[in-house]
Scaffold this motif. Structure first.
Motif, PDB file in Angstrom:
ATOM      1  N   PHE A 193      45.544  30.755  54.450  1.00 54.20           N
ATOM      2  CA  PHE A 193      44.747  30.863  53.235  1.00 54.20           C
ATOM      3  C   PHE A 193      44.664  29.519  52.522  1.00 54.20           C
ATOM      4  CE2 PHE A 193      46.460  35.304  53.522  1.00 54.20           C
ATOM      5  CZ  PHE A 193      45.251  35.888  53.843  1.00 54.20           C
ATOM      6  N   SER A 194      43.463  29.172  52.042  1.00 51.70           N
ATOM      7  CA  SER A 194      43.273  27.952  51.258  1.00 51.70           C
ATOM      8  C   SER A 194      43.325  28.283  49.766  1.00 51.70           C
ATOM      9  CB  SER A 194      41.906  27.334  51.589  1.00 51.70           C
ATOM     10  OG  SER A 194      40.860  28.214  51.197  1.00 51.70           O
ATOM     11  N   GLU A 195      43.349  27.240  48.933  1.00 54.18           N
ATOM     12  CA  GLU A 195      43.354  27.442  47.489  1.00 54.18           C
ATOM     13  C   GLU A 195      42.060  28.118  47.035  1.00 54.18           C
ATOM     14  OE1 GLU A 195      45.677  26.917  45.022  1.00 54.18           O
ATOM     15  OE2 GLU A 195      47.016  26.697  46.742  1.00 54.18           O
ATOM     16  N   GLU A 196      40.926  27.760  47.687  1.00 56.79           N
ATOM     17  CA  GLU A 196      39.654  28.403  47.333  1.00 56.79           C
ATOM     18  C   GLU A 196      39.695  29.894  47.632  1.00 56.79           C
ATOM     19  OE1 GLU A 196      39.920  25.663  49.075  1.00 56.79           O
ATOM     20  OE2 GLU A 196      38.876  24.117  47.898  1.00 56.79           O
ATOM     21  N   MET A 197      40.300  30.258  48.783  1.00 59.63           N
ATOM     22  CA  MET A 197      40.409  31.670  49.138  1.00 59.63           C
ATOM     23  C   MET A 197      41.299  32.404  48.139  1.00 59.63           C
ATOM     24  SD  MET A 197      40.727  31.192  53.259  1.00 59.63           S
ATOM     25  CE  MET A 197      40.723  32.929  53.702  1.00 59.63           C
ATOM     26  N   LYS A 198      42.349  31.727  47.689  1.00 57.26           N
ATOM     27  CA  LYS A 198      43.233  32.340  46.685  1.00 57.26           C
ATOM     28  C   LYS A 198      42.462  32.615  45.395  1.00 57.26           C
ATOM     29  CE  LYS A 198      46.177  30.045  44.114  1.00 57.26           C
ATOM     30  NZ  LYS A 198      47.334  29.255  43.627  1.00 57.26           N
ATOM     31  N   GLU A 199      41.613  31.663  44.991  1.00 53.29           N
ATOM     32  CA  GLU A 199      40.830  31.852  43.767  1.00 53.29           C
ATOM     33  C   GLU A 199      39.857  33.019  43.921  1.00 53.29           C
ATOM     34  OE1 GLU A 199      38.951  28.270  42.509  1.00 53.29           O
ATOM     35  OE2 GLU A 199      40.817  27.131  42.466  1.00 53.29           O
ATOM     36  N   PHE A 200      39.210  33.115  45.103  1.00 52.92           N
ATOM     37  CA  PHE A 200      38.320  34.256  45.361  1.00 52.92           C
ATOM     38  C   PHE A 200      39.078  35.574  45.205  1.00 52.92           C
ATOM     39  CE2 PHE A 200      35.557  31.608  48.459  1.00 52.92           C
ATOM     40  CZ  PHE A 200      34.775  31.184  47.399  1.00 52.92           C
ATOM     41  N   PHE A 201      40.249  35.643  45.865  1.00 50.38           N
ATOM     42  CA  PHE A 201      41.030  36.880  45.877  1.00 50.38           C
ATOM     43  C   PHE A 201      41.531  37.234  44.478  1.00 50.38           C
ATOM     44  CE2 PHE A 201      45.043  39.232  46.820  1.00 50.38           C
ATOM     45  CZ  PHE A 201      44.462  40.312  47.453  1.00 50.38           C
ATOM     46  N   GLU A 202      41.979  36.223  43.743  1.00 45.71           N
ATOM     47  CA  GLU A 202      42.461  36.465  42.373  1.00 45.71           C
ATOM     48  C   GLU A 202      41.325  36.964  41.492  1.00 45.71           C
ATOM     49  OE1 GLU A 202      45.592  34.259  39.429  1.00 45.71           O
ATOM     50  OE2 GLU A 202      44.081  33.003  40.368  1.00 45.71           O
ATOM     51  N   SER A 203      40.129  36.418  41.696  1.00 45.07           N
ATOM     52  CA  SER A 203      38.975  36.826  40.903  1.00 45.07           C
ATOM     53  C   SER A 203      38.628  38.296  41.132  1.00 45.07           C
ATOM     54  CB  SER A 203      37.770  35.949  41.243  1.00 45.07           C
ATOM     55  OG  SER A 203      36.606  36.439  40.621  1.00 45.07           O
ATOM     56  N   VAL A 204      38.562  38.719  42.410  1.00 45.51           N
ATOM     57  CA  VAL A 204      38.198  40.115  42.678  1.00 45.51           C
ATOM     58  C   VAL A 204      39.313  41.056  42.215  1.00 45.51           C
ATOM     59  CG1 VAL A 204      39.119  40.411  45.021  1.00 45.51           C
ATOM     60  CG2 VAL A 204      37.025  41.583  44.358  1.00 45.51           C
ATOM     61  N   THR A 205      40.573  40.616  42.293  1.00 47.28           N
ATOM     62  CA  THR A 205      41.685  41.430  41.792  1.00 47.28           C
ATOM     63  C   THR A 205      41.546  41.646  40.290  1.00 47.28           C
ATOM     64  OG1 THR A 205      43.154  40.612  43.533  1.00 47.28           O
ATOM     65  CG2 THR A 205      44.193  41.603  41.599  1.00 47.28           C
ATOM     66  N   ASN A 206      41.189  40.586  39.548  1.00 45.37           N
ATOM     67  CA  ASN A 206      40.960  40.723  38.105  1.00 45.37           C
ATOM     68  C   ASN A 206      39.817  41.693  37.829  1.00 45.37           C
ATOM     69  OD1 ASN A 206      42.972  38.906  37.427  1.00 45.37           O
ATOM     70  ND2 ASN A 206      41.605  37.136  37.393  1.00 45.37           N
ATOM     71  N   ASN A 207      38.753  41.615  38.648  1.00 45.57           N
ATOM     72  CA  ASN A 207      37.615  42.526  38.465  1.00 45.57           C
ATOM     73  C   ASN A 207      38.016  43.978  38.703  1.00 45.57           C
ATOM     74  OD1 ASN A 207      35.960  40.381  37.897  1.00 45.57           O
ATOM     75  ND2 ASN A 207      35.070  40.257  39.948  1.00 45.57           N
ATOM     76  N   ILE A 208      38.884  44.209  39.708  1.00 44.39           N
ATOM     77  CA  ILE A 208      39.362  45.567  39.988  1.00 44.39           C
ATOM     78  C   ILE A 208      40.141  46.102  38.790  1.00 44.39           C
ATOM     79  CG2 ILE A 208      40.962  46.923  41.404  1.00 44.39           C
ATOM     80  CD1 ILE A 208      40.187  45.074  43.754  1.00 44.39           C
ATOM     81  N   ALA A 209      41.033  45.253  38.221  1.00 46.92           N
ATOM     82  CA  ALA A 209      41.844  45.676  37.069  1.00 46.92           C
ATOM     83  C   ALA A 209      40.967  45.984  35.856  1.00 46.92           C
ATOM     84  CB  ALA A 209      42.861  44.587  36.724  1.00 46.92           C
ATOM     85  N   ILE A 210      39.969  45.127  35.624  1.00 44.24           N
ATOM     86  CA  ILE A 210      39.071  45.328  34.482  1.00 44.24           C
ATOM     87  C   ILE A 210      38.286  46.628  34.640  1.00 44.24           C
ATOM     88  CG2 ILE A 210      37.000  44.421  33.346  1.00 44.24           C
ATOM     89  CD1 ILE A 210      38.111  41.596  33.989  1.00 44.24           C
ATOM     90  N   LYS A 211      37.795  46.895  35.880  1.00 44.55           N
ATOM     91  CA  LYS A 211      37.046  48.128  36.098  1.00 44.55           C
ATOM     92  C   LYS A 211      37.949  49.355  35.940  1.00 44.55           C
ATOM     93  CE  LYS A 211      33.597  50.769  36.953  1.00 44.55           C
ATOM     94  NZ  LYS A 211      32.505  50.576  37.876  1.00 44.55           N
ATOM     95  N   ALA A 212      39.206  49.263  36.408  1.00 49.63           N
ATOM     96  CA  ALA A 212      40.146  50.380  36.253  1.00 49.63           C
ATOM     97  C   ALA A 212      40.354  50.696  34.771  1.00 49.63           C
ATOM     98  CB  ALA A 212      41.474  50.045  36.919  1.00 49.63           C
TER      99      ALA A 212
END
Length: 530
Positions: free
Chosen positions: A418-437
Motif C-alpha cells: 500500500f502507498s500513502e495515496e492508497m491510504k488516503e483513499f481508504f481513510e477517506s471512504v472509511t470517513n464517508n462510511i462513518a458519516i453515512k452511518a
C-alpha cells in the motif's frame, strides 16, 4: 460581466450576477462574460454544458467550478493538487470531457499563453487532429467504466509530446486523467534503432528492464535493470526461451502479463523494434498502478453505495464486500466498538471470522492518533489475531470516527504494497462510511420522534372529545334536575370554565398540527412515515 450559476439564493457578491435558471442564463449569454463561477450541483442544467457554452462565446472567460458542501469533487481536487504529474478532472458533455479542474502541472504544460482552460473541452485543447478518433475511443471506454492505461501523443504549449495516460471514471459524475511524460524515453528508444553504438549505450544505462531476443525468441542478453528487477543474472538466462521467463507472445506490440520469476506481479512488455532478426523488449512493472486502480475503483463503487443505502447493516455488509474486491487474497474487516470492546463484526475475504478479544498494538496506535496506519508484511506482529490467517499480507487500518470518537475499525488486507495515496483513499471512504452511518441513525431517530409527536397529537384530540361529550351531558342533566337557580348557575359556571380550558386544548391541537407539518417538511419525512 461576472456571473455565479447556482441553485441557491444566498450568494451576495457585489458586481456579480446570480443565475438561477436556464432563461436567465440565455439572457446573459448576449453579453461579454469575464468570469463565471458554476455550482456543480445545479439541478436545472448540466454544469459542464453551461461552461462549454460560455467558453464558446467568451474564449477568454475564467471559469471556476465549486460545490456547496465538500464531496467527491473536493476530494479529487485535493488529491490531484498533491501529485507531480499533470492531471485533470472532467465531466462528459456528449462524447467529450469538459475540464472542471486542472492541477498546476497541467496548466504549466498545456496552458495556452495564460488562457484559462477550465471549462474547455479537453480533446480540443490537447489532442492533435490526427488522434481525434483515438481520443473518442478512449472517451467511450472511460464512460463505460473502464480504467485505461495507454500511450498517447498530445499537444503541449511547446509542441507535441508523448505521455503514458492513466484515465479512469470516478463515481458516475467525473473522469480523471493523469499524464506522465515519456517523450525522452521514446526518444531514447528511437536512438536504439538508429545505430548499434547508440543502442548499446541506452541498453546498458536504461533504468527500465530490457531483453534482446533472437528470431526464435531465445534470450541473447538482458540489461542490468532486468537482472535487478527479476533477481536473476544474464548468464543464467542466456539461451533460454523468453516464454520460460515471461508468459508472453513476443510478436505482439505490447502485452500485459504476470511475471513468472522474481515474484508474481503485473508487468507491461513493449516490443520496441525488430533489428534485423533480433527483437528488443522493454518491460515496465505496473503492479502498484494496477493495485491503486483496483482500490480506487472499489472506493468509487463504495462511495456510490454510501449515497444509495439507507440501512446501517446493509451499509457495512456491502462496504466490506466492495473493498475486499481489490485483488486475489484480499479481505476487508469492520469491527464496531462499544465500551472499549469489539461488539459487532462485518467481514469479507480471506481474513474473515477472526475473533478479537484484545486490541493489537496497531489498533491502539490508530485509536490514539485517530489516523489510518499502514502495516507492511515485514512489520506484521505475530500476536496480531489476523496473522495466523495470512501472515505475509500488508494491511491498512483506518478508524471509523463520529463526533471525534472512534466507533470502530476498518481493516484492509492484501498482498499488494500500500502507498500513502492508497491510504488516503481508504481513510477517506472509511470517513464517508462513518458519516453515512451517523446520518442513518439520525434519520431513524427523527422518524421515531415524529411518530411520537403524531401519537401525542391524536391522543390529545381523543382526550378533548372524551371530556367534552360527558360535560355536555352533565349540563343537560343539571338543567333538567336542578331546581335551585343559584346551584344551577354554579354548575353552569364550572362547566363553562372547563369548556374554556378544552377550547385552549383545541387551539393547542391546531398549533401542534402546524408543528407536525413543519417537521415533516424540514426533516423530509413522507406521509407514509407517520
Amino acid at each position: 460581466m461576472n456571473i455565479i450559476i447556482s441553485n441557491e439564493e444566498s450568494y451576495h457578491f457585489p458586481g456579480w450576477k446570480i443565475i438561477h435558471s436556464m432563461e436567465e442564463f440565455s439572457k446573459v449569454l448576449q453579453f461579454s462574460i469575464e468570469e463565471a463561477k458554476i455550482n456543480l450541483e445545479i439541478d436545472w442544467a448540466e454544469a459542464a454544458e453551461l461552461s462549454a457554452e460560455i467558453k464558446r462565446k467568451n474564449p477568454a472567460c475564467k471559469v471556476e467550478f465549486f460545490e456547496s458542501d465538500k464531496g467527491e469533487f473536493s476530494f479529487l481536487k485535493s488529491f490531484l493538487e498533491r501529485i507531480k504529474y499533470p492531471a485533470v478532472i472532467g465531466r462528459f458533455v456528449g462524447e467529450e470531457p469538459v475540464i472542471v479542474y486542472a492541477n498546476q502541472s497541467f496548466v504549466d504544460l498545456f496552458g495556452n499563453n495564460g488562457r484559462f482552460i477550465v471549462g474547455d473541452y479537453l480533446d480540443k485543447l490537447i489532442v492533435p487532429p490526427e488522434k481525434h478518433e483515438e481520443a473518442l475511443d478512449l472517451n467511450r471506454r472511460v464512460k463505460e467504466g473502464e480504467v485505461v492505461f495507454v500511450e498517447v501523443k498530445r499537444a503541449t504549449k511547446t509542441g507535441e509530446r508523448y505521455f503514458e495516460l492513466t484515465a479512469l471514471p470516478f463515481s458516475r459524475k467525473y473522469a480523471v486523467a493523469i499524464y506522465r511524460d515519456i517523450t525522452k524515453r521514446r526518444e531514447a528508444m528511437q536512438k536504439i534503432v538508429e545505430s548499434e553504438r547508440k543502442y548499446r549505450g541506452v541498453f546498458d544505462t536504461s533504468f527500465e528492464p530490457m531483453v534482446l531476443l533472437d528470431g526464435s525468441f531465445s534470450i541473447i542478453e538482458v540489461n542490468k535493470a532486468f537482472e535487478e528487477e527479476f533477481g536473476v543474472s544474464g548468464e543464467e538466462l542466456k539461451g533460454k526461451n523468453i516464454r520460460e521467463i515471461l508468459d508472453i507472445d513476443p510478436s505482439l506490440e505490447e502485452s500485459e502479463i504476470e511475471a513468472l520469476v522474481g515474484g508474481r506481479r503485473k508487468i507491461m512488455v513493449y516490443r520496441i523494434k525488430k533489428i534485423n532478426s533480433e527483437i528488443l523488449l522493454s518491460i515496465k512493472d505496473i503492479t502498484e498502478f494496477e493495485a491503486t486502480s483496483r482500490l480506487l475503483r472499489a472506493i468509487t463503487y463504495a462511495n456510490d453505495l454510501i449515497v444509495r443505502v439507507d440501512d446501517r447493516e446493509e451499509l457495512f455488509e456491502q462496504s466490506v464486500k466492495l473493498l475486499a474486491d481489490i485483488g486475489k487474497e484480499s479481505s476487508c474487516w469492520i469491527g464496531m466498538l462499544s465500551n472499549g470492546e469489539i461488539t459487532k463484526v462485518y467481514c469479507e475475504g480471506c481474513c474473515c471470522a477472526v475473533e478479537i478479544t484484545t486490541y493489537p498494538k496497531c489498533f491502539e496506535e490508530v485509536l490514539r492518533k485517530k489516523k489510518a496506519l499502514i502495516v507492511t508484511a515485514e512489520d506484521r506482529d505475530e500476536d496480531c489475531p489476523f496473522y495466523t490467517k495470512k501472515p505475509r499480507l500488508c494491511c491498512i487500518i483506518a478508524p471509523l470516527i463520529i463526533n471525534g470518537d472512534v466507533i470502530g475499525f476498518n481493516v484492509l488486507h492484501s498482498p499488494i504494497e500500500f502507498s500513502e495515496e492508497m491510504k488516503e483513499f481508504f481513510e477517506s471512504v472509511t470517513n464517508n462510511i462513518a458519516i453515512k452511518a451517523k446520518a442513518i441513525e439520525a434519520d431513524k431517530a427523527k422518524k421515531i420522534a415524529f411518530k411520537q409527536i403524531e401519537d401525542n397529537i391524536i391522543k390529545l384530540a381523543i382526550l378533548v372529545d372524551e371530556i367534552r361529550n360527558p360535560l355536555a351531558a352533565l349540563l343537560a342533566y343539571a338543567e333538567l334536575m336542578v331546581d335551585d337557580e343559584n346551584t344551577l348557575e354554579k354548575i353552569k359556571s364550572q362547566v363553562w370554565r372547563i369548556d374554556k380550558v378544552l377550547g385552549l386544548l383545541d387551539k393547542g391541537w391546531i398549533e401542534s398540527e402546524k408543528v407536525r407539518e413543519f417537521l415533516r417538511k424540514s426533516w423530509g419525512i413522507n406521509n407514509e412515515a407517520g
